[in-house]
Design an enzyme around this catalytic site. Structure first.
Site, mmCIF file in Angstrom:
data_model
loop_
_atom_site.group_PDB
_atom_site.id
_atom_site.type_symbol
_atom_site.label_atom_id
_atom_site.label_comp_id
_atom_site.label_asym_id
_atom_site.label_seq_id
_atom_site.Cartn_x
_atom_site.Cartn_y
_atom_site.Cartn_z
ATOM 1 N N ARG A 171 5.740 1.217 7.024
ATOM 2 C CA ARG A 171 4.281 1.534 7.140
ATOM 3 C C ARG A 171 3.877 0.575 8.388
ATOM 4 O O ARG A 171 3.008 1.207 9.153
ATOM 5 C CB ARG A 171 3.665 0.817 5.985
ATOM 6 C CG ARG A 171 2.108 1.137 6.093
ATOM 7 C CD ARG A 171 1.551 0.871 4.703
ATOM 8 N NE ARG A 171 0.002 1.169 4.641
ATOM 9 C CZ ARG A 171 -0.777 0.248 4.817
ATOM 10 N NH1 ARG A 171 -0.655 -0.873 5.239
ATOM 11 N NH2 ARG A 171 -2.073 0.440 4.929
ATOM 12 N N GLU A 191 -0.047 -6.879 -15.174
ATOM 13 C CA GLU A 191 -1.314 -7.682 -15.348
ATOM 14 C C GLU A 191 -1.342 -8.977 -16.728
ATOM 15 O O GLU A 191 -2.074 -9.730 -16.707
ATOM 16 C CB GLU A 191 -2.436 -6.704 -15.740
ATOM 17 C CG GLU A 191 -2.797 -5.857 -14.447
ATOM 18 C CD GLU A 191 -3.667 -4.610 -14.872
ATOM 19 O OE1 GLU A 191 -4.952 -4.722 -14.453
ATOM 20 O OE2 GLU A 191 -3.140 -3.565 -15.575
ATOM 21 N N GLU A 236 26.225 -33.300 28.669
ATOM 22 C CA GLU A 236 25.584 -34.604 28.670
ATOM 23 C C GLU A 236 26.586 -35.101 29.586
ATOM 24 O O GLU A 236 27.116 -36.099 29.664
ATOM 25 C CB GLU A 236 25.884 -35.380 27.168
ATOM 26 C CG GLU A 236 25.099 -34.600 25.975
ATOM 27 C CD GLU A 236 23.737 -35.531 26.360
ATOM 28 O OE1 GLU A 236 23.367 -36.308 27.083
ATOM 29 O OE2 GLU A 236 22.980 -35.057 25.627
ATOM 30 N N HIS A 282 0.815 -1.199 0.157
ATOM 31 C CA HIS A 282 -0.021 0.076 -0.040
ATOM 32 C C HIS A 282 0.923 1.084 0.018
ATOM 33 O O HIS A 282 1.980 1.309 0.467
ATOM 34 C CB HIS A 282 -0.938 0.040 1.159
ATOM 35 C CG HIS A 282 -1.714 -0.984 1.437
ATOM 36 N ND1 HIS A 282 -2.653 -1.633 0.239
ATOM 37 C CD2 HIS A 282 -1.785 -2.196 2.151
ATOM 38 C CE1 HIS A 282 -3.314 -2.656 0.733
ATOM 39 N NE2 HIS A 282 -2.852 -2.954 1.899
ATOM 40 N N ASN A 300 16.756 -30.484 25.445
ATOM 41 C CA ASN A 300 17.131 -31.665 26.047
ATOM 42 C C ASN A 300 16.582 -31.789 27.642
ATOM 43 O O ASN A 300 16.501 -30.434 28.308
ATOM 44 C CB ASN A 300 18.827 -31.837 26.052
ATOM 45 C CG ASN A 300 19.124 -32.838 27.051
ATOM 46 O OD1 ASN A 300 19.544 -32.466 28.124
ATOM 47 N ND2 ASN A 300 19.258 -34.036 26.534
ATOM 48 N N ASP A 301 16.301 -32.776 28.179
ATOM 49 C CA ASP A 301 15.764 -32.596 29.478
ATOM 50 C C ASP A 301 16.525 -32.054 30.699
ATOM 51 O O ASP A 301 16.297 -31.622 31.632
ATOM 52 C CB ASP A 301 15.131 -34.099 29.957
ATOM 53 C CG ASP A 301 16.038 -35.409 29.795
ATOM 54 O OD1 ASP A 301 17.306 -34.834 29.390
ATOM 55 O OD2 ASP A 301 15.762 -36.284 30.133
ATOM 56 N N GLY A 331 17.788 -37.222 24.938
ATOM 57 C CA GLY A 331 18.431 -37.217 23.597
ATOM 58 C C GLY A 331 19.281 -36.006 23.330
ATOM 59 O O GLY A 331 18.890 -35.058 24.027
ATOM 60 N N SER A 357 -0.450 -4.753 7.014
ATOM 61 C CA SER A 357 -0.633 -5.323 8.599
ATOM 62 C C SER A 357 -0.981 -6.658 8.464
ATOM 63 O O SER A 357 -0.441 -7.539 9.478
ATOM 64 C CB SER A 357 -1.782 -4.611 9.256
ATOM 65 O OG SER A 357 -2.976 -4.651 8.493
#
Length: 754
Positions: A353, A303, A598, A252, A548-549, A508, A334
């Protein structure tokens, strides 16, 4: 947004919001009706000016129409809806089966600054007669267009209450000034983001008249992606086009710098021609400068170009399918920074804009788009990517909140609005029940034994938790994860929580940037090269983080536990396996190949027992729950486990708990095994102390209490004197993996100030 049109949909009461309406307090609704006069229906006038605002207003209009016992709806159409060059988009309102009470021709053609001013004046001349005839109780006005300013001015001067949608937002043009002017005229405010809400408060608006609802268009967007989209793509772009292999362009004019915005549009078209991908180009809006932009399109033969499709208007329900499956969207609408984030589609935002808008990570900004090469490079960077779905602007429940808000309006209250001048209160505005929805995360913990999903609040409270055994196969595991997440996300509405995203803690090695599990030990089978982010993000329309945990346990301690405010610390999580996380200078360490911390695979003996990772002598092979269970089985097979005071049923499975119980009851062999396990863990901790020199070590997990003294003893015997003063503590967090997964979401959203 430039191409929004309505969508034919079922009434809300027949959709997913039905539960919401059933749960509304009928007594409270009755009280509101009695306040406003027995059986008085709220007469609501919705005035729509263009295709963009109708996409936001239509969901509200459907909601109002679905509750005739509470509301009377009058629809007024004006602005570019009634202009042939812009698609005569009033027809889509008729197609949605709304009765249009009044059509007002208010646009003065010319598409320059003077024409915009004259259009406002013409609307101000025509609107009083309409409003006198309708006599609405409240007028709903959307956004920041010059037509909306005329509507708000007319309603305010005629003592009609105004509900403004999307106030408090920041962009980068004259729209900002218009939006904030409408805010000052409006009596009630519906905003989409937390930042917009805070802006309204800072602008001295009454806290009790602000509703943080989210964007109404998201109620449609978040249920739209699974429809038959290929036929829509073929209609608008051709039979040979594939998903993710085309571009949607929507640009626009910038009314404060028309000359530059026309030049930028010309450069954009040149870049798109060079990029050589099928492109759907939508005509600009009616703002000053749009006529010149159309001339640029025609000058370049857009066009008639084989790679381009140029259109004035696309119905909204089809438009969202087009952007949802595009390889990229480019321009300065937007729509790109707001709605498209719901699908994770890459967006290139050009120019100023939308400066100031909150955006998801799918948006790449090219603020100074002054060369074709810059725009072309941005296309090369963004095209074809897929980002996590973002819900910055809504969660799909805006309309029920807005209808509830409308029902709460007391027409007997004084019409004169009040301003809350500084100092501004510290609290965040509340919804109409004066109960704030709790910002929360959906946390997932994939352990060696269990799969857990929880709703976790910003303060670390576990609001709701679900637990199942972790399936052995990839397919069953993914199916269960999605099922549990969907169930938890649905339950969040009932427990007054707003889910900001999903955090996943898994065993992992994990690439957190891509949300992929790279590799796992035998502890979790069929768990290598697994993309967790995409399917969960697609299913829930939420951003997803994965780690990872052990890392998650460290993040949990940093946000909620002993590590809060500590610059350097290490967490060891002791459970089915052994994991860990390292916080250095307040940041989590991942390493160059995501293998840092690790800690369970630190080797403490060259000829020790075999570990599930394939090596020998790892800490995990000595001190994990699986290792202790292995040793307990050996003792049991040799009839050396049970001592006086212990008993086991015949079918009972031998576990680490039996070994610990036997040691407590004086079984010397069990004591020896636990002593060895504690020593192995302690040696691993000493290695960590000598490597990263933390000031704090936190032992976490079900075995932490059994190991803490042994670890301290090994440190005193084996560590260098300079690190012996380290604090070793047991975590006080009940669910560190879940809390850490939640912190992935909560820390990110806090930093981004969503």
């Amino acid at each position: 947004m430039g191409t929004n049109a309505p969508l034919r949909r079922e009434p809300l009461a027949r959709g997913p919001h039905e539960v919401y309406f059933k749960n509304l307090s009928k007594q409270k609704q009755k009280e509101v009706m009695e306040k406003n006069g027995n059986n008085h229906k709220l007469r609501v006038c919705v005035a729509t000016c263009n295709r963009a605002d109708y996409s936001k207003l239509a969901p509200i209009m459907f909601g109002i129409k679905a509750e005739p016992q509470f509301f009377e709806l009058d629809v007024v159409v004006l602005g570019s809806h009634l202009i042939d060059d812009y698609g005569n988009t009033y027809r889509m309102i008729e197609q949605d089966d709304f009765d249009i009470h009044t059509r007002l021709h208010t646009i003065v053609r010319g598409e320059d600054e003077a024409a915009m001013v004259e259009s406002v004046g013409l609307a101000l001349v025509k609107l009083p007669d309409v409003l006198n005839r309708l006599k609405p109780d409240i007028m709903i006005v959307h956004g920041d267009r010059f037509d909306a300013l005329a509507l708000a001015t007319s309603a305010a001067l005629m003592n009609i209450r105004i509900l403004h949608i999307e106030g408090g937002e920041v962009s980068g043009t004259i729209d900002d000034s218009i939006r904030h002017a409408i805010t000052k005229l409006a009596h009630y405010h519906v905003c989409c983001t937390r930042s917009a809400e805070q802006h309204l408060i800072a602008m001295c608006e009454d806290h009790d008249r602000i509703l943080l609802a989210g964007c109404p268009s998201y109620d449609k967007l978040l249920s739209a992606k699974n429809k038959d989209y290929m036929s829509i793509i073929r209609v608008w772009l051709g039979e040979d086009v594939k998903t993710r292999d085309y571009i949607v362009a929507l640009q626009h004019p910038v009314t404060t710098d028309i000359k530059h915005s026309i030049k930028m549009f010309e450069l954009t078209l040149d870049a798109l021609i060079s990029f050589n991908k099928r492109t759907l180009v939508l005509f600009p809006n009616v703002d000053a400068g749009s006529k010149e932009m159309v001339r640029v399109m025609r000058k370049k033969g857009i066009e008639h170009h084989p790679n381009f499709r140029a259109v004035k208007h696309v119905p909204f329900d089809q438009f969202i399918q087009l952007v949802a499956h595009a390889g990229c969207m480019i321009g300065n609408s937007s729509c790109g920074v707001r709605e498209v984030g719901a699908f994770g589609t890459p967006v290139i935002n050009l120019g100023t804009r939308q400066t100031g808008r909150e955006t998801g990570e799918n948006v790449l900004h090219v603020r100074d788009a002054d060369t074709q090469d810059k725009i072309l490079h941005a296309l090369q960077l963004q095209f074809g990517k897929q980002y996590p779905c973002s819900k910055i602007y809504g969660d799909g429940n805006a309309v029920p909140r807005i209808l509830k808000f409308l029902k709460s309006i007391d027409l007997k209250e004084p019409l004169q609005k009040k301003f809350c001048f500084p100092p501004v209160k510290d609290n965040i505005s509340q919804d109409i029940d004066h109960i704030l929805e709790t910002q929360s995360a959906l946390a997932v913990d994939l352990g060696g034994t269990n799969l857990r999903v929880a709703i976790v609040s910003m303060k670390g409270e576990i609001v709701k938790k679900y637990t199942q055994l972790n399936p052995k196969t990839y397919e069953d595991r993914m199916e269960l994860i999605l099922k549990m997440c969907v169930e938890a996300a649905s339950e969040a509405v009932n427990v007054n929580c707003r889910i900001l995203g999903v955090g996943i803690s898994t065993g992992g090695r994990v690439n957190p940037r891509e949300g992929i599990v790279l590799h796992s030990t035998k502890l979790i089978q069929e768990w290598s090269s697994v993309d967790l982010r995409t399917p969960i993000s697609d299913a829930l329309h939420l951003p997803v983080w994965v780690d990872n945990d052990g890392n998650c346990a460290a993040l949990a301690e940093r946000k909620f536990g002993h590590g809060k405010g500590v610059e350097n610390f290490v967490t060891l999580i002791t459970g089915t396996g052994i994991g860990g996380g390292i916080i250095h200078q307040h940041e989590l360490i991942h390493g160059s190949s995501f293998c840092a911390a690790e800690l369970g695979h630190i080797v403490v003996s060259l000829d020790g027992p075999e570990c599930l990772c394939g090596s020998q002598g790892c800490i995990e092979a000595y001190a994990s729950g699986i290792a202790l269970q292995r040793e307990a089985k050996k003792l049991h097979d040799d009839d050396l486990l049970l001592v006086e005071g212990m008993s086991m049923k015949k079918e009972e499975i031998v576990s680490a708990a039996h070994l610990i119980q036997a040691a407590k009851l004086g079984n010397t062999k069990a004591e020896s095994i636990l002593r060895t396990a504690g020593t192995a863990l302690g040696l691993g901790v000493v290695n960590v102390l000598h490597t990263v020199n933390p000031s704090l070590v936190i032992l976490s997990g079900v075995l932490a209490n059994h190991y803490v003294n042994a670890v301290k003893d090994v440190i005193n015997r084996q560590a260098l004197s300079s690190v012996k003063t380290v604090d070793v503590v047991v975590s006080n967090l009940a669910d560190p993996a879940l809390l850490g997964a939640a912190s992935l979401v909560l820390d990110y959203t806090t930093r981004r100030i969503y």
